[in-house]
Write a protein that holds these residues in place. Sequence first.
Motif, mmCIF file in Angstrom:
data_model
loop_
_atom_site.group_PDB
_atom_site.id
_atom_site.type_symbol
_atom_site.label_atom_id
_atom_site.label_comp_id
_atom_site.label_asym_id
_atom_site.label_seq_id
_atom_site.Cartn_x
_atom_site.Cartn_y
_atom_site.Cartn_z
ATOM 1 N N LEU A 107 -32.264 -13.861 11.082
ATOM 2 C CA LEU A 107 -32.498 -13.053 9.852
ATOM 3 C C LEU A 107 -31.669 -13.471 8.759
ATOM 4 O O LEU A 107 -32.348 -12.823 7.473
ATOM 5 N N GLY A 108 -30.552 -14.177 8.829
ATOM 6 C CA GLY A 108 -29.782 -14.462 7.440
ATOM 7 C C GLY A 108 -29.189 -13.406 6.964
ATOM 8 O O GLY A 108 -28.570 -12.556 7.685
ATOM 9 N N GLY A 109 -29.217 -13.225 5.757
ATOM 10 C CA GLY A 109 -28.512 -12.156 5.018
ATOM 11 C C GLY A 109 -29.428 -10.983 4.716
ATOM 12 O O GLY A 109 -29.118 -10.218 3.890
ATOM 13 N N ASN A 110 -30.672 -10.737 5.592
ATOM 14 C CA ASN A 110 -31.239 -9.456 5.355
ATOM 15 C C ASN A 110 -30.649 -8.394 5.819
ATOM 16 O O ASN A 110 -29.916 -8.288 6.887
ATOM 17 N N VAL A 111 -30.922 -7.237 5.119
ATOM 18 C CA VAL A 111 -30.099 -6.054 5.590
ATOM 19 C C VAL A 111 -30.539 -5.619 6.898
ATOM 20 O O VAL A 111 -29.594 -4.669 7.289
ATOM 21 N N VAL A 112 -31.428 -5.899 7.530
ATOM 22 C CA VAL A 112 -31.589 -5.396 8.915
ATOM 23 C C VAL A 112 -30.669 -6.058 9.563
ATOM 24 O O VAL A 112 -30.182 -5.301 10.833
ATOM 25 N N TYR A 113 -30.067 -7.089 9.298
ATOM 26 C CA TYR A 113 -29.091 -7.529 10.375
ATOM 27 C C TYR A 113 -27.782 -6.706 10.271
ATOM 28 O O TYR A 113 -27.224 -6.546 11.572
ATOM 29 N N TYR A 114 -27.577 -5.870 9.143
ATOM 30 C CA TYR A 114 -26.481 -4.930 9.268
ATOM 31 C C TYR A 114 -26.619 -3.642 10.003
ATOM 32 O O TYR A 114 -25.812 -3.115 10.698
ATOM 33 N N VAL A 115 -27.967 -3.158 10.457
ATOM 34 C CA VAL A 115 -28.429 -2.420 11.461
ATOM 35 C C VAL A 115 -27.999 -2.859 12.668
ATOM 36 O O VAL A 115 -27.253 -2.067 13.534
ATOM 37 N N PHE A 116 -28.378 -4.139 13.030
ATOM 38 C CA PHE A 116 -27.972 -4.548 14.497
ATOM 39 C C PHE A 116 -26.548 -4.757 14.471
ATOM 40 O O PHE A 116 -25.922 -4.385 15.710
ATOM 41 N N PHE A 117 -25.834 -5.007 13.368
ATOM 42 C CA PHE A 117 -24.277 -5.148 13.553
ATOM 43 C C PHE A 117 -23.683 -3.651 13.773
ATOM 44 O O PHE A 117 -22.646 -3.606 14.619
ATOM 45 N N ALA A 118 -24.056 -2.798 13.000
ATOM 46 C CA ALA A 118 -23.759 -1.456 13.150
ATOM 47 C C ALA A 118 -23.926 -1.100 14.717
ATOM 48 O O ALA A 118 -22.682 -0.484 15.372
ATOM 49 N N TYR A 119 -24.957 -1.107 15.191
ATOM 50 C CA TYR A 119 -25.303 -0.801 16.726
ATOM 51 C C TYR A 119 -24.373 -1.603 17.622
ATOM 52 O O TYR A 119 -23.776 -1.086 18.690
ATOM 53 N N LEU A 120 -24.579 -2.809 17.568
ATOM 54 C CA LEU A 120 -23.624 -3.610 18.347
ATOM 55 C C LEU A 120 -21.992 -3.637 18.221
ATOM 56 O O LEU A 120 -21.582 -3.384 19.336
ATOM 57 N N ALA A 121 -21.911 -3.257 16.925
ATOM 58 C CA ALA A 121 -20.303 -2.861 16.942
ATOM 59 C C ALA A 121 -19.921 -1.466 17.739
ATOM 60 O O ALA A 121 -19.092 -1.278 18.340
ATOM 61 N N ALA A 122 -20.823 -0.539 17.477
ATOM 62 C CA ALA A 122 -20.702 0.543 18.152
ATOM 63 C C ALA A 122 -20.829 0.673 19.497
ATOM 64 O O ALA A 122 -19.977 1.214 20.364
ATOM 65 N N CYS A 123 -21.737 -0.299 19.971
ATOM 66 C CA CYS A 123 -21.680 -0.733 21.645
ATOM 67 C C CYS A 123 -20.321 -1.194 22.050
ATOM 68 O O CYS A 123 -19.956 -0.665 23.144
ATOM 69 N N ALA A 124 -19.888 -1.987 21.311
ATOM 70 C CA ALA A 124 -18.687 -2.708 21.777
ATOM 71 C C ALA A 124 -17.184 -1.777 21.845
ATOM 72 O O ALA A 124 -16.433 -1.888 22.772
#
Length: 251
Positions: A182-199
């Motif tokens: 996705l590069g710098g697309n804002v959708v990336y930060y949605v994935f980041f938030a979910y995966l960080a919460a999972c971690a």
Amino acid sequence: VGVNPLMANVLGSQAISTVEGHPLFRWFPTVILGLRHLFAVSHSFVLRKLLLLLCPFIKRTQGAASIRWGDHSPGADPSDGRLQDGLKVDADDADLYIPAMAYITYVLLYGVQRGIMQEKTSTPEVLSSTFSFAFVLFILEVGGFYMAFYFASSPMPVLELCANAGYKYFHVMLMVLVRIILGGNVVYYVFFAYLAACAAWATRRFMTHIEPSQLRQQYGVPTSRMTTHIILAMAAAQVPICWLLTPRSSA
């Protein structure tokens, strides 16, 4: 996690056999046996563990056995109910196979991402610096929380602590992969938030899976509130650590 499990098992068995034949094995038998136990995983265990890491919010299986607080041996007794044919069966148990494979894959993917964003960057240099930074950060995290548990009178087996602290690399690996796509697309930060919460949630789940030591159980001493706070702090720390390990937009 990017490596053929069958090939990894063969290489792991050969490495363990080589180490067992070394004279140093007589000095550190407990550590070697602990490593053997933490790498004793099956294909079904790895699959269930990866699914659990992707969605750690599901309820825990009733009656699952647990590792005990204060058990200083790096590995648990292979005769307990958590092993089947010498392999782990409870997905809540700690292992080092997934963290190790995820760590290696993360370093490689990070090098690919940096190579795409900065063509002038030397790939070996990126891999070396990424490996070193992640390793130092991991040692500081494990060392800091090990001392915190020790001073809270709830000593934690260091290999189990390394395993539970290392699961974040599976989530970070996915973050870097999404960044590549996705590069710098804002959708990336949605994935980041979910995966960080999972971690964070997975760390809390696996750490609370560890029960008090036999001595605490014998005298009916409950887990201290300080220990609970340290577990929550360790879980919360996964979010900023994930942020430090992922590439920035300018990378």
